[in-house]
Enzyme design. Structure first.
Site, short mmCIF file in Angstrom:
data_model
loop_
_atom_site.label_atom_id
_atom_site.label_comp_id
_atom_site.label_asym_id
_atom_site.label_seq_id
_atom_site.Cartn_x
_atom_site.Cartn_y
_atom_site.Cartn_z
CG ASN A 1 -3.19 -2.45 7.49
OD1 ASN A 1 -3.01 -2.02 6.64
ND2 ASN A 1 -4.10 -3.34 8.01
CE1 TYR B 1 -8.98 -2.71 0.98
CE2 TYR B 1 -8.05 -0.60 0.15
CZ TYR B 1 -7.93 -2.00 0.94
OH TYR B 1 -6.64 -2.05 1.31
CG HIS C 1 -4.89 -6.08 -0.28
ND1 HIS C 1 -6.26 -6.00 0.59
CD2 HIS C 1 -5.21 -6.60 -1.41
CE1 HIS C 1 -6.89 -6.78 -0.44
NE2 HIS C 1 -6.45 -7.12 -1.49
CE LYS D 1 -3.55 -2.23 3.02
NZ LYS D 1 -4.58 -1.98 3.93
CD GLU E 1 -8.82 -8.36 -3.64
OE1 GLU E 1 -7.69 -9.02 -3.42
OE2 GLU E 1 -9.36 -8.19 -2.82
#
Ligand code: IDP
Ligand code: MG
Length: 224
Positions: free
Chosen positions: A187, A124, A190, A84, A201
């Site tokens: 975090n 998302y 992904h 990310k 995805e």
């Protein structure tokens, strides 16, 4: 001796082609023929070598053409993993790739992309009702991400384990999130959470497809 004959005959040819009126001796004609034969076999040899190279390339690609999501439940299972924007800024792309490579997984797709807000929202979409959704979309589209397709046995589950828990506090040291993150909203990475989301995805982030290639050390990673 052969070399000097070739040089002599080459000189004769050069002399003849320079316009001088000359009669080429019989022995020289034979040498020119021999010289041409050598040239022809050299060319043949070179094209055989590139043919071998071609064969080698084919051998390296001896896996079947697979759908982008691979074949779940086999060593051709695939997942979508992403570094990310925070992971890119923190300069740990190489470390993340390295962990999967060292484990034995195979990288079959790799691309950097700066997601638009629309694409971030689509990615998302299952969280669109959550209060943190707008912030998540803003963050995910705030800079480039590294899109990866990894292949290997159990990669979907194993990839999630290697990422760590969603909540950094619950992530064990040794996992990516456990080593590099503190805050839920930063975090680092992904990973698809099921074969269905991996397919969705991968189709979304790799519309051009990925690379189906064989790997020479597979027999040292898999028993069968
Ligand atoms: P995952 O990334 O482990 O699959 P998801 O539940 O799919 O976790 O959530 C996607 C991302 O949304 C998380 O990685 C995290 O960055 C963010 N997120 C999840 N829950 C919260 C929350 O309660 N507050 C803020 N951000 C959250
Ligand atoms: Mg998720």
């Amino acid at each position: 001796m052969f070399r000097s004959t070739i040089i002599r005959s080459a000189r004769t040819v050069a002399f003849a082609s320079s316009g001088a009126r000359t009669r080429m001796p019989r022995s020289s004609l034979a040498a020119v023929a021999a010289f041409s034969a050598v040239t022809v076999s050299a060319v043949t040899y070179i094209s055989e070598t590139s043919q071998e190279r071609q064969n080698h390339k084919i051998a390296m690609c001896d896996v079947p053409k697979l759908p982008v999501e691979g074949v779940p439940g086999t060593k051709y299972e695939r997942t979508f993993l992403a570094v990310k924007p925070d992971g890119v800024q923190r300069q740990i792309i190489g470390d993340i790739i390295s962990r999967f490579e060292k484990r034995g997984y195979k990288l079959v797709g790799l691309r950097m992309e700066w997601p638009t807000k629309e694409k971030a929202a689509e990615h998302y979409a299952d969280l669109s009702k959550k209060p943190f959704f707008p912030g998540l979309v803003n963050f995910f589209s705030s800079g480039p991400i590294v899109c990866m397709c990894w292949e290997g046995l159990d990669i979907i589950k194993q990839g999630r384990q290697m990422l760590g828990e969603t909540q950094p506090l619950a992530s064990k040291p040794g996992s990516i999130r456990g080593d590099y993150s503190i805050d839920l909203g930063r975090n680092i990475c992904h990973g698809s959470d099921s074969p269905e989301s991996a397919k969705h995805e991968l189709e979304m982030w790799f519309p051009e497809g990925v690379n189906d290639y064989g790997r020479v050390n597979d027999k040292w990673v898999y028993e069968k």
